[in-house]
Motif scaffolding. Structure first.
Motif, PDB file in Angstrom:
ATOM      1  N   LYS A   1       0.869  -1.175   0.000  1.00 38.73           N
ATOM      2  CA  LYS A   1       0.000   0.000   0.000  1.00 38.73           C
ATOM      3  C   LYS A   1       0.904   1.222   0.000  1.00 38.73           C
ATOM      4  O   LYS A   1       1.759   1.376   0.878  1.00 38.73           O
ATOM      5  CB  LYS A   1      -0.893   0.017   1.236  1.00 38.73           C
ATOM      6  CG  LYS A   1      -1.902  -1.107   1.261  1.00 38.73           C
ATOM      7  CD  LYS A   1      -2.754  -1.043   2.507  1.00 38.73           C
ATOM      8  CE  LYS A   1      -3.704  -2.234   2.576  1.00 38.73           C
ATOM      9  NZ  LYS A   1      -4.492  -2.230   3.813  1.00 38.73           N
TER      10      LYS A   1
ATOM     11  N   TYR B   1       1.208   5.480  -0.339  1.00 43.32           N
ATOM     12  CA  TYR B   1       0.579   6.797  -0.355  1.00 43.32           C
ATOM     13  C   TYR B   1       1.136   7.556  -1.542  1.00 43.32           C
ATOM     14  O   TYR B   1       2.352   7.718  -1.681  1.00 43.32           O
ATOM     15  CB  TYR B   1       0.842   7.563   0.947  1.00 43.32           C
ATOM     16  CG  TYR B   1       0.247   8.948   0.914  1.00 43.32           C
ATOM     17  CD1 TYR B   1      -1.128   9.121   0.843  1.00 43.32           C
ATOM     18  CD2 TYR B   1       1.055  10.067   0.934  1.00 43.32           C
ATOM     19  CE1 TYR B   1      -1.693  10.381   0.801  1.00 43.32           C
ATOM     20  CE2 TYR B   1       0.507  11.346   0.903  1.00 43.32           C
ATOM     21  CZ  TYR B   1      -0.870  11.493   0.824  1.00 43.32           C
ATOM     22  OH  TYR B   1      -1.414  12.750   0.767  1.00 43.32           O
TER      23      TYR B   1
ATOM     24  N   ASN C   1      -4.277  12.616  -1.553  1.00 45.68           N
ATOM     25  CA  ASN C   1      -5.277  11.689  -1.032  1.00 45.68           C
ATOM     26  C   ASN C   1      -5.527  10.481  -1.932  1.00 45.68           C
ATOM     27  O   ASN C   1      -6.659  10.103  -2.191  1.00 45.68           O
ATOM     28  CB  ASN C   1      -6.585  12.425  -0.740  1.00 45.68           C
ATOM     29  CG  ASN C   1      -6.390  13.511   0.282  1.00 45.68           C
ATOM     30  OD1 ASN C   1      -5.540  13.399   1.160  1.00 45.68           O
ATOM     31  ND2 ASN C   1      -7.157  14.572   0.186  1.00 45.68           N
ATOM     32  N   GLN C   2      -4.456   9.880  -2.413  1.00 49.43           N
ATOM     33  CA  GLN C   2      -4.565   8.684  -3.235  1.00 49.43           C
ATOM     34  C   GLN C   2      -3.728   7.566  -2.626  1.00 49.43           C
ATOM     35  O   GLN C   2      -2.632   7.795  -2.128  1.00 49.43           O
ATOM     36  CB  GLN C   2      -4.072   8.941  -4.654  1.00 49.43           C
ATOM     37  CG  GLN C   2      -4.968   9.866  -5.449  1.00 49.43           C
ATOM     38  CD  GLN C   2      -4.440  10.073  -6.847  1.00 49.43           C
ATOM     39  OE1 GLN C   2      -3.254  10.245  -7.055  1.00 49.43           O
ATOM     40  NE2 GLN C   2      -5.340  10.043  -7.811  1.00 49.43           N
ATOM     41  N   LEU C   3      -4.274   6.371  -2.705  1.00 51.18           N
ATOM     42  CA  LEU C   3      -3.576   5.178  -2.239  1.00 51.18           C
ATOM     43  C   LEU C   3      -3.392   4.247  -3.431  1.00 51.18           C
ATOM     44  O   LEU C   3      -4.360   3.932  -4.124  1.00 51.18           O
ATOM     45  CB  LEU C   3      -4.383   4.471  -1.148  1.00 51.18           C
ATOM     46  CG  LEU C   3      -3.742   3.249  -0.516  1.00 51.18           C
ATOM     47  CD1 LEU C   3      -2.562   3.661   0.363  1.00 51.18           C
ATOM     48  CD2 LEU C   3      -4.760   2.499   0.316  1.00 51.18           C
TER      49      LEU C   3
ATOM     50  N   ILE D   1      -6.694   4.046  -5.436  1.00 53.47           N
ATOM     51  CA  ILE D   1      -7.930   4.240  -4.674  1.00 53.47           C
ATOM     52  C   ILE D   1      -7.928   5.661  -4.137  1.00 53.47           C
ATOM     53  O   ILE D   1      -6.985   6.056  -3.436  1.00 53.47           O
ATOM     54  CB  ILE D   1      -8.013   3.234  -3.510  1.00 53.47           C
ATOM     55  CG1 ILE D   1      -7.998   1.805  -4.042  1.00 53.47           C
ATOM     56  CG2 ILE D   1      -9.248   3.499  -2.652  1.00 53.47           C
ATOM     57  CD1 ILE D   1      -7.840   0.754  -2.970  1.00 53.47           C
ATOM     58  N   PRO D   2      -8.958   6.460  -4.435  1.00 54.45           N
ATOM     59  CA  PRO D   2      -9.022   7.802  -3.863  1.00 54.45           C
ATOM     60  C   PRO D   2      -9.311   7.738  -2.366  1.00 54.45           C
ATOM     61  O   PRO D   2     -10.103   6.919  -1.907  1.00 54.45           O
ATOM     62  CB  PRO D   2     -10.164   8.475  -4.624  1.00 54.45           C
ATOM     63  CG  PRO D   2     -10.932   7.385  -5.276  1.00 54.45           C
ATOM     64  CD  PRO D   2     -10.061   6.165  -5.320  1.00 54.45           C
ATOM     65  N   LEU D   3      -8.650   8.582  -1.612  1.00 54.48           N
ATOM     66  CA  LEU D   3      -8.855   8.655  -0.160  1.00 54.48           C
ATOM     67  C   LEU D   3      -9.401  10.035   0.177  1.00 54.48           C
ATOM     68  O   LEU D   3      -8.648  10.990   0.247  1.00 54.48           O
ATOM     69  CB  LEU D   3      -7.534   8.430   0.580  1.00 54.48           C
ATOM     70  CG  LEU D   3      -6.849   7.102   0.379  1.00 54.48           C
ATOM     71  CD1 LEU D   3      -5.499   7.096   1.072  1.00 54.48           C
ATOM     72  CD2 LEU D   3      -7.706   5.978   0.906  1.00 54.48           C
ATOM     73  N   PRO D   4     -10.675  10.137   0.416  1.00 52.69           N
ATOM     74  CA  PRO D   4     -11.233  11.459   0.747  1.00 52.69           C
ATOM     75  C   PRO D   4     -10.712  11.969   2.080  1.00 52.69           C
ATOM     76  O   PRO D   4     -10.733  11.259   3.083  1.00 52.69           O
ATOM     77  CB  PRO D   4     -12.747  11.226   0.788  1.00 52.69           C
ATOM     78  CG  PRO D   4     -12.899   9.766   0.971  1.00 52.69           C
ATOM     79  CD  PRO D   4     -11.675   9.103   0.409  1.00 52.69           C
ATOM     80  N   ASN D   5     -10.183  13.167   2.078  1.00 57.37           N
ATOM     81  CA  ASN D   5      -9.733  13.862   3.295  1.00 57.37           C
ATOM     82  C   ASN D   5      -8.684  13.090   4.098  1.00 57.37           C
ATOM     83  O   ASN D   5      -8.667  13.159   5.318  1.00 57.37           O
ATOM     84  CB  ASN D   5     -10.911  14.209   4.192  1.00 57.37           C
ATOM     85  CG  ASN D   5     -11.920  15.071   3.469  1.00 57.37           C
ATOM     86  OD1 ASN D   5     -11.534  15.981   2.739  1.00 57.37           O
ATOM     87  ND2 ASN D   5     -13.192  14.785   3.655  1.00 57.37           N
ATOM     88  N   ALA D   6      -7.843  12.339   3.438  1.00 49.76           N
ATOM     89  CA  ALA D   6      -6.791  11.613   4.164  1.00 49.76           C
ATOM     90  C   ALA D   6      -5.640  12.542   4.466  1.00 49.76           C
ATOM     91  O   ALA D   6      -5.259  13.365   3.642  1.00 49.76           O
ATOM     92  CB  ALA D   6      -6.303  10.440   3.319  1.00 49.76           C
ATOM     93  N   ASN D   7      -5.103  12.448   5.644  1.00 53.58           N
ATOM     94  CA  ASN D   7      -3.945  13.237   6.030  1.00 53.58           C
ATOM     95  C   ASN D   7      -2.843  12.303   6.458  1.00 53.58           C
ATOM     96  O   ASN D   7      -2.968  11.615   7.468  1.00 53.58           O
ATOM     97  CB  ASN D   7      -4.287  14.185   7.193  1.00 53.58           C
ATOM     98  CG  ASN D   7      -5.263  15.255   6.765  1.00 53.58           C
ATOM     99  OD1 ASN D   7      -5.108  15.840   5.705  1.00 53.58           O
ATOM    100  ND2 ASN D   7      -6.254  15.503   7.586  1.00 53.58           N
TER     101      ASN D   7
END
Length: 115
Positions: free
Chosen positions: A79, A81, A85-87, A108-114
């Protein structure tokens, strides 16, 4: 008396089995582990191929976690980063000659990932 001894023996053997280190089943995937320098090096090496296959240029490309599977060589599920905000999920095969090849990749889009 013999039944008590047998019961005690079973309890002791069970305790020993439970405390033994867990070895993955042959051909099974390991537990997820935090990425290390070696896994990040694999990702950096394959980043151009990943970007070409996905048609994207990533602002970051840092391995987060990974699993391994022993086959005739070694499979990795990684996995990564990829910034904004994409994985990226990638599967890599390392053959017995230590050559790495990308066998699967998706983003995979990650909404609001920090991170």
């Amino acid at each position: 008396m013999a039944s008590r001894f047998c019961l005690l023996l079973v309890v002791v053997l069970f305790a020993i089995a439970e405390s033994a280190p867990k070895i993955p089943k042959l051909g099974g995937w390991s537990e997820w582990k935090n990425a290390d320098i070696n896994v990040n090096a694999i990702c950096k090496k394959l980043q151009p191929e990943v970007q070409k296959k996905l048609g994207e240029n990533f602002s970051r490309f840092e391995a987060l976690t990974y699993q391994t599977q022993v086959v005739a060589g070694l499979n990795y599920k990684i996995k990564v980063y990829a910034g904004v905000n994409q994985l990226v999920i990638m599967q890599v095969y390392k053959n017995l000659k230590q050559v790495y090849s990308l066998t699967y990749v998706t983003v995979i889009p990650l909404p609001n990932a920090n991170f």
